[in-house]
Design an enzyme around this catalytic site. Structure first.
Site, PDB file in Angstrom:
ATOM      1  N   LYS A 156       0.884  -1.178   0.000  1.00 44.67           N
ATOM      2  CA  LYS A 156       0.000   0.000   0.000  1.00 44.67           C
ATOM      3  C   LYS A 156       0.918   1.224   0.000  1.00 44.67           C
ATOM      4  O   LYS A 156       1.432   1.627   1.036  1.00 44.67           O
ATOM      5  CB  LYS A 156      -0.886  -0.028   1.250  1.00 44.67           C
ATOM      6  CG  LYS A 156      -2.230   0.670   1.114  1.00 44.67           C
ATOM      7  CD  LYS A 156      -2.171   2.114   0.695  1.00 44.67           C
ATOM      8  CE  LYS A 156      -1.897   3.059   1.840  1.00 44.67           C
ATOM      9  NZ  LYS A 156      -1.648   4.458   1.384  1.00 44.67           N
ATOM     10  N   GLU A 169       9.348   1.788  11.325  1.00 41.32           N
ATOM     11  CA  GLU A 169      10.402   2.777  11.039  1.00 41.32           C
ATOM     12  C   GLU A 169       9.721   4.132  11.069  1.00 41.32           C
ATOM     13  O   GLU A 169       8.978   4.468  10.142  1.00 41.32           O
ATOM     14  CB  GLU A 169      11.005   2.527   9.657  1.00 41.32           C
ATOM     15  CG  GLU A 169      11.725   1.214   9.519  1.00 41.32           C
ATOM     16  CD  GLU A 169      13.034   1.171  10.277  1.00 41.32           C
ATOM     17  OE1 GLU A 169      13.528   2.236  10.707  1.00 41.32           O
ATOM     18  OE2 GLU A 169      13.556   0.066  10.465  1.00 41.32           O
ATOM     19  N   CYS A 198      14.017  11.094   7.065  1.00 47.98           N
ATOM     20  CA  CYS A 198      13.770  10.650   8.447  1.00 47.98           C
ATOM     21  C   CYS A 198      15.013  10.830   9.310  1.00 47.98           C
ATOM     22  O   CYS A 198      14.911  11.140  10.485  1.00 47.98           O
ATOM     23  CB  CYS A 198      13.303   9.210   8.469  1.00 47.98           C
ATOM     24  SG  CYS A 198      14.429   8.068   7.663  1.00 47.98           S
ATOM     25  N   GLU A 249       8.960  16.868  14.855  1.00 51.81           N
ATOM     26  CA  GLU A 249       9.571  16.578  13.557  1.00 51.81           C
ATOM     27  C   GLU A 249       8.938  17.515  12.513  1.00 51.81           C
ATOM     28  O   GLU A 249       7.781  17.337  12.132  1.00 51.81           O
ATOM     29  CB  GLU A 249       9.328  15.120  13.167  1.00 51.81           C
ATOM     30  CG  GLU A 249      10.084  14.737  11.915  1.00 51.81           C
ATOM     31  CD  GLU A 249       9.770  13.336  11.417  1.00 51.81           C
ATOM     32  OE1 GLU A 249       8.583  12.962  11.392  1.00 51.81           O
ATOM     33  OE2 GLU A 249      10.711  12.630  11.026  1.00 51.81           O
TER      34      GLU A 249
HETATM   35  P1  NAD Z   1       2.363   8.739   7.222  1.00 56.34           P
HETATM   36  O1  NAD Z   1       2.458   8.010   8.505  1.00 56.34           O
HETATM   37  O2  NAD Z   1       1.401   9.851   7.113  1.00 56.34           O
HETATM   38  O3  NAD Z   1       1.981   7.728   6.034  1.00 56.34           O
HETATM   39  C1  NAD Z   1       2.768   6.610   5.731  1.00 56.34           C
HETATM   40  C2  NAD Z   1       1.900   5.546   5.104  1.00 56.34           C
HETATM   41  O4  NAD Z   1       0.944   5.081   6.054  1.00 56.34           O
HETATM   42  C3  NAD Z   1       1.090   6.010   3.886  1.00 56.34           C
HETATM   43  O5  NAD Z   1       1.086   4.989   2.913  1.00 56.34           O
HETATM   44  C4  NAD Z   1      -0.300   6.191   4.482  1.00 56.34           C
HETATM   45  O6  NAD Z   1      -1.336   6.048   3.540  1.00 56.34           O
HETATM   46  C5  NAD Z   1      -0.346   5.066   5.484  1.00 56.34           C
HETATM   47  N1  NAD Z   1      -1.323   5.225   6.568  1.00 56.34           N
HETATM   48  C6  NAD Z   1      -1.788   6.381   7.124  1.00 56.34           C
HETATM   49  N2  NAD Z   1      -2.696   6.106   8.082  1.00 56.34           N
HETATM   50  C7  NAD Z   1      -2.800   4.752   8.146  1.00 56.34           C
HETATM   51  C8  NAD Z   1      -3.577   3.850   8.945  1.00 56.34           C
HETATM   52  N3  NAD Z   1      -4.428   4.298   9.891  1.00 56.34           N
HETATM   53  N4  NAD Z   1      -3.428   2.530   8.749  1.00 56.34           N
HETATM   54  C9  NAD Z   1      -2.563   2.063   7.816  1.00 56.34           C
HETATM   55  N5  NAD Z   1      -1.828   2.856   7.017  1.00 56.34           N
HETATM   56  C10 NAD Z   1      -1.934   4.192   7.190  1.00 56.34           C
HETATM   57  O7  NAD Z   1       3.850   9.193   6.882  1.00 56.34           O
HETATM   58  P2  NAD Z   1       4.325  10.110   5.683  1.00 56.34           P
HETATM   59  O8  NAD Z   1       3.901  11.502   5.988  1.00 56.34           O
HETATM   60  O9  NAD Z   1       3.923   9.464   4.399  1.00 56.34           O
HETATM   61  O10 NAD Z   1       5.912   9.965   5.804  1.00 56.34           O
HETATM   62  C11 NAD Z   1       6.721  10.810   6.543  1.00 56.34           C
HETATM   63  C12 NAD Z   1       7.091  10.171   7.869  1.00 56.34           C
HETATM   64  O11 NAD Z   1       7.802   8.944   7.649  1.00 56.34           O
HETATM   65  C13 NAD Z   1       8.029  11.023   8.703  1.00 56.34           C
HETATM   66  O12 NAD Z   1       7.624  10.988  10.038  1.00 56.34           O
HETATM   67  C14 NAD Z   1       9.379  10.325   8.549  1.00 56.34           C
HETATM   68  O13 NAD Z   1      10.305  10.555   9.583  1.00 56.34           O
HETATM   69  C15 NAD Z   1       8.966   8.907   8.482  1.00 56.34           C
HETATM   70  N6  NAD Z   1      10.018   8.074   7.873  1.00 56.34           N
HETATM   71  C16 NAD Z   1      10.727   7.207   8.665  1.00 56.34           C
HETATM   72  C17 NAD Z   1      11.758   6.445   8.126  1.00 56.34           C
HETATM   73  C18 NAD Z   1      12.543   5.480   8.980  1.00 56.34           C
HETATM   74  O14 NAD Z   1      13.210   4.621   8.420  1.00 56.34           O
HETATM   75  N7  NAD Z   1      12.508   5.580  10.291  1.00 56.34           N
HETATM   76  C19 NAD Z   1      12.057   6.561   6.778  1.00 56.34           C
HETATM   77  C20 NAD Z   1      11.324   7.466   5.999  1.00 56.34           C
HETATM   78  C21 NAD Z   1      10.292   8.203   6.566  1.00 56.34           C
END
Ligand code: NAD
Length: 494
Positions: free
Chosen positions: A180, A255, A289, A387
């Site tokens: 997804k 992550e 991240c 963040e």
């Molecule tokens: P997000 O959490 O908004 O979304 C990530 C994914 O989760 C998307 O595909 C979204 O559709 C899905 N999602 C959202 N709500 C959900 C739910 N209730 N159930 C299941 N899936 C759901 O994150 P984002 O804004 O897309 O990404 C940025 C974030 O990701 C930042 O916080 C960043 O630090 C983090 N990040 C972490 C790493 C790591 O390795 N630690 C790497 C890259 C990004």
């Protein structure tokens, strides 16, 4: 062909590109212009159910898990070859979709091909179990088995890289996958589906359901037949996913976000520390991240370092992500632009002196935030604790090593950390003391795929990378106990 024409995006279920069952779609926008690029099929729980059933069927009855390892790895390597042959095309799609500068997406896409090759090698060399002789009459061994249909949920900030980082170990170990992707950046995930299709993986082994997190994402997390969820995204989303996965007792890997410190002592190589600090926060448009969003400068070098930071920020090339010279592009969408901009306003109210680079006049319509320094910041301000996920750097100072460690650790996050000093003992002391899953000494974030990747505290649970992904997440150990002789058995009721 170097560039792909962008068409409307469908779901990829059981080896076929299909519209969403409800025929609905959503608009995908270009962050550089905020104009609509294409329509994307908006999957919901019914599409997730179809995809999971296909993945489960392919796992239970298809050839994927039964074929010789060499044969399965030939599919994995074919995916890598197809990515390699299309680095320019995928990089173009990724930059168009995410606003990430093409100079950076080119490198990421090449790395993505390596993710498949790396996991092909890992599975062939490191997916071994263990065996024990228990006296002379028992031999016990453990082998690692794939889980079944697994769900992968990915963010928009480095979509292809982060997606392949999960897909490669999941498939190489013999699982089947439902992906997804993030709704804000669906194009490269669709390209991956095309590549898998071209590589002729058996039907149902790899499926992609586009859609919103709260609908498609949640349905994947809750589905009984999904054995594990690997998630990369925001900490708040991660918490929700863990709760929703509990009812079906799924394994989860998290992550999550970060607020990583970069500490510069007064004996450091200032030129290199400056290069690393600037790259670490302003590459990937600040949407990284592991970004060093908090910099701590020793008081002796603070003034000089800040002058040099200002000079760099004034010269960073902000521009069209498709221009090879662009270093900083637009943020992913208008909502994120508003969020980052409002953090900069908050910083001013909290007492920061804000120093920003320039955005050329011709770029006013995209989601551009200039490279931003928050001077006179303190670690308890919101902009130093939350963040921000944009090109915004909190700049702070310290006097002693203890103070630097205390400030670095005064955050809910624990993803990465960077320490700059030429004192070898201090370098290791500080690296040991900073609460983070990953520390770099005198370096920017340079990845070694064999080393565990992930964070502690609110930055995550579990590790990706190396043998961690294959032995600790995408497989399950199975213990087999073998009697080699007539060992004693208690004779109840005899
Ligand atoms: P997000 O959490 O908004 O979304 C990530 C994914 O989760 C998307 O595909 C979204 O559709 C899905 N999602 C959202 N709500 C959900 C739910 N209730 N159930 C299941 N899936 C759901 O994150 P984002 O804004 O897309 O990404 C940025 C974030 O990701 C930042 O916080 C960043 O630090 C983090 N990040 C972490 C790493 C790591 O390795 N630690 C790497 C890259 C990004």
């Amino acid at each position: 062909m170097t560039h792909h024409q962008v068409n409307d995006v469908k779901l990829y279920v059981n080896g076929t590109f299909v519209s969403a069952g409800n025929s609905e779609s959503f608009e995908n926008k270009n962050p550089f212009t905020n104009e609509i690029t294409n329509e994307v099929a908006k999957g919901d729980h019914t599409d997730i159910d179809d995809a999971v059933k296909a993945a489960d069927q392919a796992f239970q009855h298809g050839p994927w898990g039964k074929m010789k390892i060499k044969e399965r790895m030939s599919y994995i390597e074919r995916i890598a070859d197809l990515i390699d042959a299309d680095v320019e095309g995928i990089a173009h799609l990724e930059s168009l979709d995410s606003g990430l500068p093409i100079q950076q997406t080119r490198k990421m896409i090449a790395r993505a091909a390596e993710n498949f090759r790396f996991y092909s090698r890992m599975v062939q060399t490191r997916m071994h179990g263990e065996a024990y002789m228990a006296d002379a009459d028992f031999m016990n061994y453990a082998v690692y088995k794939p889980l079944g249909a697994v769900g992968l949920i990915t963010p928009w900030n480095a979509p292809f890289m982060l997606t392949t980082w999960k897909v490669a170990p999941a498939l190489a170990t013999g699982n089947t996958v439902v992906l997804k992707p993030a709704e804000l950046s669906p194009l490269s995930a669709n390209r991956l589906a095309e590549i898998v299709d071209e590589a002729e993986l058996p039907e149902g082994v790899f499926n992609v359901v586009h859609g919103y997190g709260e609908t498609a994402g949640e349905a994947l997390v809750r589905h009984d037949k999904v054995k594990a969820i690997s998630f990369t995204g925001e900490t708040v989303t991660g918490k929700t996913i863990i709760k929703n996965a509990a009812d079906s007792l799924k394994k989860t890997s998290m992550e999550l976000g970060g607020k990583s410190p970069l500490i510069v002592f007064d004996d450091a190589d200032m030129d290199r520390a400056l290069d690393a600090a600037v790259w670490g926060i302003f590459s990937f448009n600040g949407e990284r991240c592991t970004a060093n969003s908090r910099v701590f400068l020793h008081r002796n070098i603070k003034d000089d370092f800040i002058e040099r930071l200002k000079e760099r920020v004034g010269k960073i090339k902000v521009g069209d992500p498709m221009d090879a010279g662009t270093e900083l592009g637009p943020l992913i969408d208008e909502g994120h632009f508003e969020k980052v901009t409002s953090y900069i306003e908050t910083a001013k109210k909290e007492g920061c002196v804000v120093v920003q680079g320039e955005i050329p006049n011709s770029l006013k319509k995209g989601n551009f935030v200039p490279p931003t320094l928050l001077l006179d910041a303190s670690n308890d301000m919101r902009v130093s604790q939350d963040e921000v996920f944009g090109p915004v750097l909190s700049v702070m100072d310290f006097e002693t090593e203890e103070e630097a460690i205390q400030l670095a650790n005064d955050t809910k996050y624990g993803l990465a950390g960077y320490v700059w000093t030429n004192d070898v003992k201090r370098a290791h002391r500080v690296a040991q003391a900073v609460d983070a899953g990953m520390l770099w000494i005198n370096a920017q974030n340079v990845r070694d795929l064999r080393i565990p990747f992930g964070g502690m505290k609110a930055s995550g649970i579990g590790r990706e990378g190396g043998h961690y992904a294959i032995l600790e997440f995408y497989t399950e150990p199975k213990a087999i106990h073998v009697s080699l002789a007539d060992h004693p058995i208690p004779q109840f009721g005899k």
